[in-house]
Design a protein around this motif. Sequence first.
Motif, mmCIF file in Angstrom:
data_model
loop_
_atom_site.group_PDB
_atom_site.id
_atom_site.type_symbol
_atom_site.label_atom_id
_atom_site.label_comp_id
_atom_site.label_asym_id
_atom_site.label_seq_id
_atom_site.Cartn_x
_atom_site.Cartn_y
_atom_site.Cartn_z
ATOM 1 N N SER A 122 0.850 -1.184 0.000
ATOM 2 C CA SER A 122 0.000 0.000 0.000
ATOM 3 C C SER A 122 0.884 1.231 0.000
ATOM 4 O O SER A 122 1.924 1.263 0.671
ATOM 5 N N THR A 143 -3.565 -0.012 -2.923
ATOM 6 C CA THR A 143 -2.865 -1.280 -2.738
ATOM 7 C C THR A 143 -2.718 -1.961 -4.086
ATOM 8 O O THR A 143 -3.694 -2.112 -4.826
ATOM 9 N N CYS A 180 -4.679 2.614 4.299
ATOM 10 C CA CYS A 180 -5.070 1.220 4.193
ATOM 11 C C CYS A 180 -6.556 0.992 4.271
ATOM 12 O O CYS A 180 -7.028 -0.007 4.767
ATOM 13 N N THR A 186 -10.005 -0.278 2.961
ATOM 14 C CA THR A 186 -10.278 -1.389 2.066
ATOM 15 C C THR A 186 -11.736 -1.784 2.097
ATOM 16 O O THR A 186 -12.466 -1.426 3.015
ATOM 17 N N CYS A 234 -7.489 -7.448 1.686
ATOM 18 C CA CYS A 234 -6.379 -6.514 1.912
ATOM 19 C C CYS A 234 -6.138 -6.312 3.392
ATOM 20 O O CYS A 234 -5.052 -5.958 3.794
ATOM 21 N N LYS A 256 -6.951 -3.980 5.550
ATOM 22 C CA LYS A 256 -6.435 -2.686 5.986
ATOM 23 C C LYS A 256 -7.524 -1.880 6.643
ATOM 24 O O LYS A 256 -8.589 -1.722 6.167
#
Length: 378
Positions: free
Chosen positions: A192, A264, A369, A371, A376, A378
């Motif tokens: 990321s 990301t 982050c 998401t 992912c 995050k």
Amino acid sequence: MAEEHSARAKGFVDSTVHVDVKDYYGKRLQKSSDLQSNACVAPATPIPAFIRQALNKVHHEVTARYYGCGLVVPECLEGCRILDLGSGSGRDCYMLSQLVGEKGHVTGIDMTEGQLEVARTYVDHHMQEFGYKKSNVSFVQGYIEALTKAGLEKSSFDIIISNCVVNLSPDKKQVLAEAYSVLKNGGELYFSDIYSSGRLTEEIKNHKVLWGECLGGALWWKDLLRLAEEVGFSPPRLVTASVITVDNKELEDVLGDFKFVSATYRLFKVPKGNTKPCQVIYNGNITGVEDSFQFDCQYTFKVSEVVEVDGEVASILTHSRFAEDFTFQPPGGPCGPCGVKPKADIVDPFELVLQLEKRSPGSATGGCCSTQSAACCK
């Protein structure tokens, strides 16, 4: 470019940027609340239970001195060798060390002595906390632009992660080249980072606070695609993206009309251009995503469902650690044409943000982050 390619007598020599970043993260920041923008502050998003449990076992002092943005957790980690670029106080390393298991290993590399001191202090603590006979975590002082000079072997890692760190480097291409070098064939760089809507001005690049806050060194997203190809990676697969907002009036004035997203991407070290589109079936054996595996913003694989993939994804799935988690058709043979025109890739993270916003207003705003799924984390 002289600053970015300083002469190296005994390893890698600090550039002015490296000195400033060390000062910012080693001295000026003592806790995450000292950050002056929300570029590296993650929104409150659901975290899968198994990852939350792993985080809860990380020593509180390690977590308190962590300045990254959320979590960067790819899938299928059991037994893997992972490298964390810019590992800081080691929070992600200790979390990942539980997910790879005692047979796996996690290496963290960071250039800031103060951060490494915190990380190394708790190696034995976490080994005992996790019930391991020996530690499966190690920390190396070095630069993400000079991994091999720091003693990391070529073709030795299954996965490299990076959490809002590449933007802090003055030489992004060298970072990608070093990552490519130390990855095994089939390996993945899953990271990321912050990206800009255009190439930034020198004023922004030279602003120490903006650089430390992950904005001044942001790469134009189109340059990532170009640099990845030049280094040898397969075309970057965009996983998710979210808008970065800046609430500091002074910083806003300097930034002007530039916009920023956190995004990301997955980059793989696999053969390119020799795999045709095919059909795949996800077997559902990956921890945490047993029912549905979001590979990127284009492909989500539901267990036992036939999915038509383009040649790039077919190559990645057949040559990476995911190969055993999929059934490829026709069975027992190479992927052949299935008469399906691959879907157009979404490569513009700003475009993805707009699509996410239309689906769920407010969902595409957040820190590095943010998401939409556990893929992912995050």
